[in-house]
Design a protein around this motif. Structure first.
Motif, PDB file in Angstrom:
ATOM      1  N   PRO A   1       0.809  -1.235   0.000  1.00 39.57           N
ATOM      2  CA  PRO A   1       0.000   0.000   0.000  1.00 39.57           C
ATOM      3  C   PRO A   1       0.836   1.276   0.000  1.00 39.57           C
ATOM      4  N   ALA A   2       1.943   1.287   0.738  1.00 38.76           N
ATOM      5  CA  ALA A   2       2.804   2.473   0.743  1.00 38.76           C
ATOM      6  C   ALA A   2       3.391   2.720  -0.645  1.00 38.76           C
ATOM      7  N   ALA A   3       3.696   1.641  -1.362  1.00 34.36           N
ATOM      8  CA  ALA A   3       4.243   1.782  -2.714  1.00 34.36           C
ATOM      9  C   ALA A   3       3.167   2.257  -3.683  1.00 34.36           C
ATOM     10  N   ILE A   4       1.923   1.808  -3.491  1.00 31.21           N
ATOM     11  CA  ILE A   4       0.817   2.292  -4.326  1.00 31.21           C
ATOM     12  C   ILE A   4       0.641   3.794  -4.115  1.00 31.21           C
ATOM     13  N   GLU A   5       0.678   4.214  -2.864  1.00 26.22           N
ATOM     14  CA  GLU A   5       0.581   5.647  -2.554  1.00 26.22           C
ATOM     15  C   GLU A   5       1.679   6.428  -3.267  1.00 26.22           C
ATOM     16  N   ARG A   6       2.908   5.928  -3.196  1.00 27.06           N
ATOM     17  CA  ARG A   6       4.034   6.613  -3.829  1.00 27.06           C
ATOM     18  C   ARG A   6       3.863   6.650  -5.340  1.00 27.06           C
ATOM     19  N   ARG A   7       3.355   5.563  -5.906  1.00 22.92           N
ATOM     20  CA  ARG A   7       3.161   5.490  -7.366  1.00 22.92           C
ATOM     21  C   ARG A   7       2.135   6.534  -7.812  1.00 22.92           C
ATOM     22  N   ILE A   8       1.037   6.671  -7.065  1.00 19.59           N
ATOM     23  CA  ILE A   8       0.022   7.668  -7.413  1.00 19.59           C
ATOM     24  C   ILE A   8       0.613   9.067  -7.356  1.00 19.59           C
ATOM     25  N   LEU A   9       1.372   9.354  -6.307  1.00 22.12           N
ATOM     26  CA  LEU A   9       1.944  10.687  -6.151  1.00 22.12           C
ATOM     27  C   LEU A   9       2.963  10.991  -7.243  1.00 22.12           C
ATOM     28  N   ASP A  10       3.763   9.993  -7.617  1.00 23.32           N
ATOM     29  CA  ASP A  10       4.750  10.207  -8.682  1.00 23.32           C
ATOM     30  C   ASP A  10       4.066  10.478 -10.021  1.00 23.32           C
ATOM     31  N   GLU A  11       3.034   9.678 -10.317  1.00 24.64           N
ATOM     32  CA  GLU A  11       2.300   9.869 -11.582  1.00 24.64           C
ATOM     33  C   GLU A  11       1.597  11.226 -11.597  1.00 24.64           C
ATOM     34  N   LEU A  12       1.047  11.618 -10.448  1.00 23.22           N
ATOM     35  CA  LEU A  12       0.354  12.906 -10.365  1.00 23.22           C
ATOM     36  C   LEU A  12       1.333  14.059 -10.571  1.00 23.22           C
ATOM     37  N   GLU A  13       2.484  13.978  -9.929  1.00 28.08           N
ATOM     38  CA  GLU A  13       3.479  15.047 -10.061  1.00 28.08           C
ATOM     39  C   GLU A  13       3.945  15.194 -11.501  1.00 28.08           C
ATOM     40  N   GLU A  14       4.175  14.072 -12.169  1.00 29.54           N
ATOM     41  CA  GLU A  14       4.608  14.124 -13.567  1.00 29.54           C
ATOM     42  C   GLU A  14       3.511  14.699 -14.460  1.00 29.54           C
ATOM     43  N   PHE A  15       2.258  14.327 -14.175  1.00 28.52           N
ATOM     44  CA  PHE A  15       1.146  14.777 -15.011  1.00 28.52           C
ATOM     45  C   PHE A  15       0.903  16.274 -14.884  1.00 28.52           C
TER      46      PHE A  15
END
Length: 337
Positions: free
Chosen positions: A304-318
């Motif tokens: 779950p912590a990695a899913i959270e990080r993945r969402i934040l990384d994708e959001l920042e890039e977008f």
């Protein structure tokens, strides 16, 4: 007689010269004193003492200059005062934000579930809310997961969020046997009355999830769809939420419904607010639920912590540096036991 006339002329010339010198000195002093006063006052301002005034002794150019200087000095003093007030207000907002964030649940293992939540407010204080509450009703243990979003953002929304959080915690602790629809109705009555006291139009979209130790979820309250990653099928399912918002009417009992779903071990629930999916990039495109679903599908088997990080990384890039205009919050819940 010639000598007397000459001496008289010399004495008269000397007297005129002395008089001219005296007059020149007086005039020079009279002209320079306002300038010196202005220079001294300017030095005081430079030392950090705005508001200093100089006497206005005439209505000529020097007098008008002194008057203008005094007005400028008062304006500068007021500007410094406003700057100090803003600094104090900013610090108070930072304290309020710290209090708000400190009241959110910590991530990690909660009984048979792993919970991770994230919040980033658009202003110093936000109106988003998520929670994870463990309660016991008789011999039965329950885990309550809550996601909510107050209309608007800023101080008024943050205050409404804190009132909702207090009402939710109090209602569930005092009556842990409540079903989600009953708890939702009880919280709504309290929040509706408090919002009326604020004399501002506010409401809160929210969903209450009650889970047992076997992965059975019961849900009530109208918010965004629940995304569920099914571990075996490696697919993402959408469960619509139904019912009513908080704070619209005093009695919403008849509008509330219950829906159910079950998590198997390894299944993951994603709860989120509209600030996440409606975040726009510089081109005006929204992040969108489809992109969020793709991330969950691809990262669904990660922690779950990695899913959270993945969402934040994708959001920042977008978003590519675009200004955040709404609070962004989401929570990841996985059944592990």
């Amino acid at each position: 007689p010639v000598n007397e006339v000459r001496n008289y002329i010399l004495l008269l010339s000397l007297a005129l010269i002395v008089t001219a010198v005296v007059i020149s000195y007086v005039l020079a002093n009279r002209l320079s004193r306002p300038i010196e006063e202005l220079a001294g006052a300017a030095a005081q301002i430079a030392e950090g003492r705005p508001g200093v005034q100089v006497p206005v002794r005439a209505t000529d150019e020097i007098g008008r200059l002194a008057k203008t200087f005094n007005e400028m000095s008062v304006s500068l003093e007021e500007s410094e005062r406003l700057k100090a007030d803003r600094a104090v207000m900013r610090r108070e907002f930072e304290i309020a934000q710290g209090i708000q964030l400190s009241l959110l649940p910590s991530g990690g293992r909660h009984g048979p579930y792993v919970f991770h939540g994230y919040m980033n407010t658009a202003d110093e204080v936000g109106g988003d809310y998520y929670d994870c509450i463990e309660l016991r009703s008789g011999k039965q243990r329950y885990w309550w997961f809550v996601i909510g979003d107050v209309s608007g953002h800023g101080l008024a929304a943050g205050l409404t969020m804190l009132m909702a959080q207090t009402a939710i915690q109090t209602s569930l602790v005092l009556r842990p046997e409540l079903r989600p629809d009953q708890a939702f109705a009880a919280v709504n009555r309290v929040l509706y009355k408090n919002i009326k006291k604020l004399d501002r139009y506010r409401y809160m979209t929210a969903s209450f999830y009650r889970a047992d130790d076997k992965g059975n979820f019961v849900v009530s309250g109208l918010h965004l769809d629940t995304m569920i990653y099914r571990n075996r099928a490696r697919k993402v399912a959408h469960v619509p939420t139904e019912g009513m918002w908080l704070g619209i009417e005093e009695d919403i009992t008849r509008d509330l419904t219950l829906s159910r779903f079950r998590l198997s071990r390894g299944d993951t629930v994603l709860l989120y607010t509209d600030g996440l999916i409606e975040y726009r990039n510089p081109a005006g495109d929204m992040f969108g639920p489809d992109r969020l679903e793709d991330i969950l599908r691809e990262a669904g088997r990660e922690e779950p912590a990695a899913i959270e990080r993945r969402i934040l990384d994708e959001l920042e890039e977008f978003v590519d540096g675009a200004v955040q205009k709404d609070d962004v919050s989401f929570a990841v819940v996985r059944r592990v036991g």
